[in-house]
Design an enzyme around this catalytic site. Structure first.
Site, PDB file in Angstrom:
ATOM      1  N   GLU A 170      -5.257   0.951   2.539  1.00  9.53           N
ATOM      2  CA  GLU A 170      -5.011  -0.106   3.520  1.00  9.53           C
ATOM      3  C   GLU A 170      -5.105   0.431   4.932  1.00  9.53           C
ATOM      4  O   GLU A 170      -5.615  -0.242   5.831  1.00  9.53           O
ATOM      5  CB  GLU A 170      -3.628  -0.721   3.284  1.00  9.53           C
ATOM      6  CG  GLU A 170      -3.428  -2.078   3.972  1.00  9.53           C
ATOM      7  CD  GLU A 170      -2.937  -1.970   5.414  1.00  9.53           C
ATOM      8  OE1 GLU A 170      -2.968  -2.986   6.130  1.00  9.53           O
ATOM      9  OE2 GLU A 170      -2.522  -0.877   5.834  1.00  9.53           O
ATOM     10  N   GLU A 171      -4.615   1.644   5.141  1.00  8.18           N
ATOM     11  CA  GLU A 171      -4.598   2.235   6.481  1.00  8.18           C
ATOM     12  C   GLU A 171      -5.932   2.873   6.853  1.00  8.18           C
ATOM     13  O   GLU A 171      -6.114   3.272   7.996  1.00  8.18           O
ATOM     14  CB  GLU A 171      -3.484   3.281   6.582  1.00  8.18           C
ATOM     15  CG  GLU A 171      -2.076   2.745   6.374  1.00  8.18           C
ATOM     16  CD  GLU A 171      -1.588   1.873   7.520  1.00  8.18           C
ATOM     17  OE1 GLU A 171      -2.405   1.520   8.390  1.00  8.18           O
ATOM     18  OE2 GLU A 171      -0.389   1.548   7.533  1.00  8.18           O
TER      19      GLU A 171
ATOM     20  N   GLU B 141       4.276  -6.148   4.426  1.00  5.34           N
ATOM     21  CA  GLU B 141       4.041  -5.540   5.732  1.00  5.34           C
ATOM     22  C   GLU B 141       5.249  -5.739   6.651  1.00  5.34           C
ATOM     23  O   GLU B 141       5.906  -6.783   6.613  1.00  5.34           O
ATOM     24  CB  GLU B 141       2.806  -6.161   6.401  1.00  5.34           C
ATOM     25  CG  GLU B 141       1.488  -5.783   5.755  1.00  5.34           C
ATOM     26  CD  GLU B 141       1.100  -4.335   6.003  1.00  5.34           C
ATOM     27  OE1 GLU B 141       1.732  -3.670   6.845  1.00  5.34           O
ATOM     28  OE2 GLU B 141       0.158  -3.866   5.344  1.00  5.34           O
TER      29      GLU B 141
ATOM     30  N   ASP C 265      -0.543   4.304   0.901  1.00  5.85           N
ATOM     31  CA  ASP C 265      -1.070   5.251   1.892  1.00  5.85           C
ATOM     32  C   ASP C 265      -0.386   5.035   3.234  1.00  5.85           C
ATOM     33  O   ASP C 265       0.148   3.961   3.522  1.00  5.85           O
ATOM     34  CB  ASP C 265      -2.591   5.125   2.028  1.00  5.85           C
ATOM     35  CG  ASP C 265      -3.045   3.735   2.462  1.00  5.85           C
ATOM     36  OD1 ASP C 265      -2.431   2.743   2.014  1.00  5.85           O
ATOM     37  OD2 ASP C 265      -4.012   3.630   3.244  1.00  5.85           O
TER      38      ASP C 265
ATOM     39  N   ASP D 123       6.262   1.227   7.238  1.00  4.71           N
ATOM     40  CA  ASP D 123       4.893   0.781   6.948  1.00  4.71           C
ATOM     41  C   ASP D 123       4.264   1.639   5.856  1.00  4.71           C
ATOM     42  O   ASP D 123       3.505   2.551   6.161  1.00  4.71           O
ATOM     43  CB  ASP D 123       4.065   0.832   8.228  1.00  4.71           C
ATOM     44  CG  ASP D 123       2.707   0.172   8.090  1.00  4.71           C
ATOM     45  OD1 ASP D 123       2.480  -0.551   7.107  1.00  4.71           O
ATOM     46  OD2 ASP D 123       1.870   0.390   8.980  1.00  4.71           O
TER      47      ASP D 123
ATOM     48  N   HIS E  89       3.443   3.456  12.830  1.00  5.57           N
ATOM     49  CA  HIS E  89       2.353   4.297  13.333  1.00  5.57           C
ATOM     50  C   HIS E  89       2.804   5.229  14.460  1.00  5.57           C
ATOM     51  O   HIS E  89       1.969   5.921  15.045  1.00  5.57           O
ATOM     52  CB  HIS E  89       1.152   3.466  13.796  1.00  5.57           C
ATOM     53  CG  HIS E  89       0.446   2.736  12.688  1.00  5.57           C
ATOM     54  ND1 HIS E  89      -0.890   2.419  12.735  1.00  5.57           N
ATOM     55  CD2 HIS E  89       0.885   2.254  11.507  1.00  5.57           C
ATOM     56  CE1 HIS E  89      -1.236   1.772  11.628  1.00  5.57           C
ATOM     57  NE2 HIS E  89      -0.160   1.667  10.869  1.00  5.57           N
TER      58      HIS E  89
ATOM     59  N   HIS F 278       0.840  -1.199   0.000  1.00  4.79           N
ATOM     60  CA  HIS F 278       0.000   0.000   0.000  1.00  4.79           C
ATOM     61  C   HIS F 278       0.869   1.241   0.000  1.00  4.79           C
ATOM     62  O   HIS F 278       1.960   1.264   0.594  1.00  4.79           O
ATOM     63  CB  HIS F 278      -0.971   0.008   1.189  1.00  4.79           C
ATOM     64  CG  HIS F 278      -0.341  -0.041   2.539  1.00  4.79           C
ATOM     65  ND1 HIS F 278       0.041   1.083   3.235  1.00  4.79           N
ATOM     66  CD2 HIS F 278      -0.024  -1.100   3.345  1.00  4.79           C
ATOM     67  CE1 HIS F 278       0.550   0.731   4.413  1.00  4.79           C
ATOM     68  NE2 HIS F 278       0.534  -0.588   4.504  1.00  4.79           N
TER      69      HIS F 278
END
Length: 383
Positions: A136-137, A165, A71, A102, A355, A69
């Site tokens: 995805e997020e 991931e 995003d 990520d 994150h 991903h």
């Protein structure tokens, strides 16, 4: 002749694009141009506000997909970062920036791996593909979920899927994710009767009513893992994430109470069975209520096979560690690809900073990723 950037430069280019979900900010366009130049067929699959990229090289089976991903999650307070989250910065041997781990580092690595693979093996067997989404997020509705529905309708087969991931714990390659628990969310609204706290006999307090059945659901051991004799999945869990009620005044019994909760469950359960269990508890306690359910994805497990063997062999050889093969953690877009019949694994950099403020990836580990992904492709497609 222009020299294409290496994985570090490419990752920096992606990080500098503030693609907070569901925005892509040109990441997929940049990647599509690179892959097209390498001979890949490019198909854009937009759904709603979400961009999805499907790039393929070769024909027929087996089909190997690198899934990722573009995003990222919001940065949080930028002033808490030691450097601008969208200005990639190298210090102390790490690349800092939102998405470094990520998962823009992995995306850059497997794009370069795919380029290198087809350059070295232009007449390879089967199909090598890259699938990217910008959702995805976020809600994960118009991203890989919709693409998988499209693939199902068009008959697009996927045999192997490597998701980039961040899976490693202490060093690159020490963990290989071979499955995930399912996720089921519910928004429970318990109806009461609003009234004055001095006259509880004239009201019905939905908070009080909800407390006992919610405590019962929280205290329950849903299982001991799956399978029970030698668990490959951790125990299923029920967690309350939000409770809201009241008018803000301390002398008013509220008329409703809203509770948001989530199950992470293993293959010993199905979503409908969990829903029935929750309704049975609430009904037994006589609540007046309604629940809005959201089935985020069913659990999946990739059993021992060609993909797990290939990934394990590569990680042992290139990282010097025997990976722990487990099904822990949260969810990923792999949950939408596994039901297509694919063998699915997740393998990527260390996830300790994802994150978080000052997200980062070790530069030396990032530089090793393209060769790892390429060798997995060679084990699967060079028949």
């Amino acid at each position: 002749m222009t020299t294409r950037p290496n994985v570090l430069e490419f990752t920096c280019d992606l990080i500098s694009r503030p693609s907070v979900t569901p925005e892509d900010e040109g990441c997929q366009e940049l990647i599509a141009a690179r892959l097209a130049n390498a001979g890949f067929r490019i198909e854009n699959l937009p759904f709603g506000p979400v961009k999805n990229l499907w790039a393929t090289h070769g024909h027929g089976s087996p089909v190997l997909v690198f899934l990722g991903h573009t995003d990222v999650v919001p940065t949080g307070p930028k002033e808490d970062w030691n450097s601008d989250p969208f200005v990639p910065t190298i210090r102390d041997g790490h690349l800092y920036g939102r998405g470094a781990a990520d998962m823009k580092g992995s995306v850059a690595a497997f794009v370069i791996a795919a380029e290198d693979f087809v350059a070295a093996h232009p007449d390879h067997a089967g199909t090598i593909a890259v699938l990217l989404t910008s959702d995805e997020e976020g809600d994960a509705i118009d991203g890989v979920r919709k693409v998988a529905e499209h693939f199902r309708a068009t008959g697009q087969r996927i045999d192997y899927c490597v998701t980039g991931e961040p899976s490693s714990i202490k060093q690159l390659g020490d963990l290989l994710r071979v499955g995930r628990r399912g996720t089921l969310s519910g928004t429970l609204t318990v109806r009461g009767i609003q009234g004055h706290v001095a006259y509880p006999e004239r009201a019905r307090n939905p908070i009080h009513q909800a407390m006992v059945p919610l405590a019962e659901l929280c205290a329950r051991q849903w299982d001991a893992g799956y399978p029970a004799d030698a668990p490959e999945f951790p125990a299923s869990s029920f967690q309350i994430s939000n409770i809201h009620a009241g008018t803000g005044a301390n002398n008013v019994i509220p008329g409703a109470c809203e509770v948001v909760f989530n199950f992470r469950y293993n293959p010993g359960w199905q979503a409908e069975a969990l829903e029935r269990e929750v309704h049975a508890v609430l009904d037994r306690h006589g609540l007046e209520y309604e629940i809005r359910w959201h089935r985020g994805g069913e659990p999946f497990l990739t059993r021992e096979g060609k993909l797990r063997r290939a990934a394990r062999e590569v990680l042992i050889a290139r990282c010097g560690v025997v990976p722990d093969e487990n099904t822990g953690g949260g969810t990923s877009d792999a949950r939408f690809i596994a039901p297509l019949g694919a063998e699915v694994i997740e393998m990527g950099p260390i996830n300790a900073s994802i994150h978080k403020i000052d997200e980062r990836v070790a530069v030396d580990e990032l530089l090793r990723l393209p060769a790892i992904y390429r060798e997995v492709a060679e084990k699967l497609l060079l028949l």
